[in-house]
Design a protein around this motif. Structure first.
Motif, PDB file in Angstrom:
ATOM      1  N   VAL A 299     -50.068  -6.256 -41.289  1.00  0.00           N
ATOM      2  CA  VAL A 299     -49.673  -6.463 -39.842  1.00  0.00           C
ATOM      3  C   VAL A 299     -50.020  -5.041 -39.194  1.00  0.00           C
ATOM      4  N   ALA A 300     -50.682  -5.025 -37.884  1.00  0.00           N
ATOM      5  CA  ALA A 300     -51.065  -3.855 -37.263  1.00  0.00           C
ATOM      6  C   ALA A 300     -50.585  -4.092 -35.810  1.00  0.00           C
ATOM      7  N   THR A 301     -50.323  -3.100 -35.096  1.00  0.00           N
ATOM      8  CA  THR A 301     -50.055  -3.111 -33.750  1.00  0.00           C
ATOM      9  C   THR A 301     -51.247  -2.635 -32.849  1.00  0.00           C
ATOM     10  N   VAL A 302     -51.192  -3.473 -31.748  1.00  0.00           N
ATOM     11  CA  VAL A 302     -52.151  -3.183 -30.623  1.00  0.00           C
ATOM     12  C   VAL A 302     -51.730  -2.724 -29.348  1.00  0.00           C
ATOM     13  N   GLY A 303     -52.644  -1.701 -28.886  1.00  0.00           N
ATOM     14  CA  GLY A 303     -52.152  -1.319 -27.266  1.00  0.00           C
ATOM     15  C   GLY A 303     -53.419  -0.967 -26.698  1.00  0.00           C
ATOM     16  N   ILE A 304     -53.142  -0.383 -25.377  1.00  0.00           N
ATOM     17  CA  ILE A 304     -54.419   0.014 -24.877  1.00  0.00           C
ATOM     18  C   ILE A 304     -54.202   1.715 -24.831  1.00  0.00           C
ATOM     19  N   THR A 305     -55.282   2.241 -24.765  1.00  0.00           N
ATOM     20  CA  THR A 305     -55.442   3.686 -24.590  1.00  0.00           C
ATOM     21  C   THR A 305     -54.859   4.476 -23.338  1.00  0.00           C
ATOM     22  N   GLU A 306     -54.453   5.493 -23.556  1.00  0.00           N
ATOM     23  CA  GLU A 306     -53.894   6.322 -22.312  1.00  0.00           C
ATOM     24  C   GLU A 306     -55.225   6.320 -21.235  1.00  0.00           C
ATOM     25  N   HIS A 307     -56.632   6.653 -21.673  1.00  0.00           N
ATOM     26  CA  HIS A 307     -57.603   6.523 -21.133  1.00  0.00           C
ATOM     27  C   HIS A 307     -57.694   5.406 -20.226  1.00  0.00           C
TER      28      HIS A 307
ATOM     29  N   GLY B   9     -57.026 -12.278 -36.357  1.00  0.00           N
ATOM     30  CA  GLY B   9     -56.111 -12.275 -37.079  1.00  0.00           C
ATOM     31  C   GLY B   9     -55.136 -13.158 -36.208  1.00  0.00           C
ATOM     32  N   GLU B  10     -53.677 -13.240 -36.432  1.00  0.00           N
ATOM     33  CA  GLU B  10     -52.714 -14.150 -35.946  1.00  0.00           C
ATOM     34  C   GLU B  10     -51.557 -13.225 -35.388  1.00  0.00           C
ATOM     35  N   VAL B  11     -51.334 -13.541 -34.234  1.00  0.00           N
ATOM     36  CA  VAL B  11     -50.082 -12.817 -33.580  1.00  0.00           C
ATOM     37  C   VAL B  11     -49.067 -13.140 -34.155  1.00  0.00           C
ATOM     38  N   VAL B  12     -48.310 -12.041 -34.474  1.00  0.00           N
ATOM     39  CA  VAL B  12     -46.821 -12.137 -35.135  1.00  0.00           C
ATOM     40  C   VAL B  12     -45.697 -11.652 -33.994  1.00  0.00           C
ATOM     41  N   GLU B  13     -45.973 -10.988 -33.285  1.00  0.00           N
ATOM     42  CA  GLU B  13     -45.029 -10.312 -32.155  1.00  0.00           C
ATOM     43  C   GLU B  13     -45.835 -10.093 -30.970  1.00  0.00           C
ATOM     44  N   ALA B  14     -45.188 -10.269 -29.896  1.00  0.00           N
ATOM     45  CA  ALA B  14     -45.589  -9.803 -28.588  1.00  0.00           C
ATOM     46  C   ALA B  14     -44.460  -8.782 -27.978  1.00  0.00           C
ATOM     47  N   ASN B  15     -45.098  -7.743 -27.418  1.00  0.00           N
ATOM     48  CA  ASN B  15     -43.818  -6.823 -26.835  1.00  0.00           C
ATOM     49  C   ASN B  15     -43.409  -7.245 -25.558  1.00  0.00           C
ATOM     50  N   GLN B  16     -42.160  -8.013 -25.551  1.00  0.00           N
ATOM     51  CA  GLN B  16     -41.576  -8.481 -24.297  1.00  0.00           C
ATOM     52  C   GLN B  16     -41.153  -7.360 -23.414  1.00  0.00           C
ATOM     53  N   ASP B  17     -40.903  -6.164 -23.945  1.00  0.00           N
ATOM     54  CA  ASP B  17     -40.466  -4.949 -22.964  1.00  0.00           C
ATOM     55  C   ASP B  17     -41.607  -4.678 -21.999  1.00  0.00           C
ATOM     56  N   VAL B  18     -42.914  -4.889 -22.528  1.00  0.00           N
ATOM     57  CA  VAL B  18     -44.028  -4.508 -21.335  1.00  0.00           C
ATOM     58  C   VAL B  18     -44.266  -5.730 -20.539  1.00  0.00           C
ATOM     59  N   VAL B  19     -43.849  -6.983 -20.850  1.00  0.00           N
ATOM     60  CA  VAL B  19     -43.722  -8.173 -20.061  1.00  0.00           C
ATOM     61  C   VAL B  19     -42.668  -7.856 -18.911  1.00  0.00           C
ATOM     62  N   ASP B  20     -41.687  -7.290 -19.298  1.00  0.00           N
ATOM     63  CA  ASP B  20     -40.573  -7.189 -18.548  1.00  0.00           C
ATOM     64  C   ASP B  20     -40.580  -5.920 -17.427  1.00  0.00           C
ATOM     65  N   ASP B  21     -41.270  -4.899 -18.351  1.00  0.00           N
ATOM     66  CA  ASP B  21     -41.761  -3.527 -17.441  1.00  0.00           C
ATOM     67  C   ASP B  21     -43.074  -3.049 -17.753  1.00  0.00           C
ATOM     68  N   PRO B  22     -43.967  -3.576 -16.918  1.00  0.00           N
ATOM     69  CA  PRO B  22     -45.515  -3.485 -17.426  1.00  0.00           C
ATOM     70  C   PRO B  22     -45.715  -1.732 -17.262  1.00  0.00           C
ATOM     71  N   ALA B  23     -44.737  -1.126 -16.363  1.00  0.00           N
ATOM     72  CA  ALA B  23     -45.032   0.401 -16.266  1.00  0.00           C
ATOM     73  C   ALA B  23     -45.078   0.916 -17.548  1.00  0.00           C
ATOM     74  N   LEU B  24     -44.501   0.401 -18.478  1.00  0.00           N
ATOM     75  CA  LEU B  24     -44.347   1.203 -19.845  1.00  0.00           C
ATOM     76  C   LEU B  24     -45.734   1.435 -20.365  1.00  0.00           C
ATOM     77  N   VAL B  25     -46.720   0.572 -19.981  1.00  0.00           N
ATOM     78  CA  VAL B  25     -48.065   0.526 -20.672  1.00  0.00           C
ATOM     79  C   VAL B  25     -48.844   1.916 -20.149  1.00  0.00           C
ATOM     80  N   ASN B  26     -48.336   2.257 -19.017  1.00  0.00           N
ATOM     81  CA  ASN B  26     -48.632   3.641 -18.248  1.00  0.00           C
ATOM     82  C   ASN B  26     -48.046   4.784 -18.872  1.00  0.00           C
ATOM     83  N   SER B  27     -46.533   4.606 -18.761  1.00  0.00           N
ATOM     84  CA  SER B  27     -45.968   5.877 -19.294  1.00  0.00           C
ATOM     85  C   SER B  27     -45.910   5.940 -20.853  1.00  0.00           C
ATOM     86  N   ALA B  28     -46.133   5.036 -21.761  1.00  0.00           N
ATOM     87  CA  ALA B  28     -46.109   5.480 -22.968  1.00  0.00           C
ATOM     88  C   ALA B  28     -46.946   4.571 -23.657  1.00  0.00           C
ATOM     89  N   PRO B  29     -48.283   4.686 -23.486  1.00  0.00           N
ATOM     90  CA  PRO B  29     -49.369   3.864 -24.049  1.00  0.00           C
ATOM     91  C   PRO B  29     -49.256   3.572 -25.602  1.00  0.00           C
TER      92      PRO B  29
END
Length: 125
Positions: free
Chosen positions: A23-31, A75-95
Motif C-alpha cells: 500500500v502507498a499513500t498518494v497526494g498532490i505536490t506543494e507546487h 491499484g485499488e483504493v483502500v482508504e480516502a482521507n476524510q480529513d481533507v474532504v472535511d477541511d480541503p485547506a489541509l491540501v494547501n497547508s500540509a500537502p
C-alpha cells in the motif's frame, strides 16, 4: 519549496509514498497546491475503486479553478482521507503530511515516476 526525497512524483504533480505491505499513500505536490490556490472542495476516489495510472480518479476545486486528480499508479483504493474532504485547506497547508488524499494497494510496480530531484527540475520548484 522542498520536495521530500523519499517520495516519487508524477508529471501530473501527484506524489507517492514508499510502499508498505503493498500500500502507498498518494497526494498532490506543494507546487500543484500553490498553483491551484486555496482548495475549497475535494472529491476523492472511494474505497474499493480500481485505479489506472494516468487516469482521472477525483477532482480538486480551488478559488481559481477546478483540476482533475490523476492516479499515479494502478491499484485499488483502500482508504480516502476524510480529513481533507472535511477541511480541503489541509491540501494547501500540509500537502506532504495531513493533506494526503488516498491510499492504494498497488496492482504492479509503479512506472514513470520521478525522483524528487527529477520532479524539481521538471516542475521548476
Amino acid at each position: 519549496m522542498s520536495n521530500p526525497q523519499q517520495l516519487r512524483y508524477s508529471k501530473e504533480h501527484e506524489w507517492l509514498s514508499a510502499v508498505e505491505d503493498g500500500v502507498a499513500t498518494v497526494g498532490i505536490t506543494e507546487h500543484a497546491a500553490n498553483a491551484l490556490g486555496d482548495i475549497v472542495f475535494v472529491q476523492l476516489p472511494e474505497v474499493g475503486d480500481t485505479l489506472t495510472a494516468g487516469e482521472t480518479c477525483g477532482e480538486l476545486e480551488s478559488t481559481k479553478s477546478v483540476s482533475d486528480l490523476y492516479s499515479p499508479v494502478n491499484g485499488e483504493v483502500v482508504e480516502a482521507n476524510q480529513d481533507v474532504v472535511d477541511d480541503p485547506a489541509l491540501v494547501n497547508s500540509a500537502p506532504f503530511e495531513g493533506g494526503w488524499l488516498f491510499k492504494v494497494r498497488l496492482a504492479d510496480e509503479p512506472k514513470d515516476l520521478l525522483t524528487a530531484d527529477e520532479y524539481t527540475e521538471f516542475s521548476g520548484s
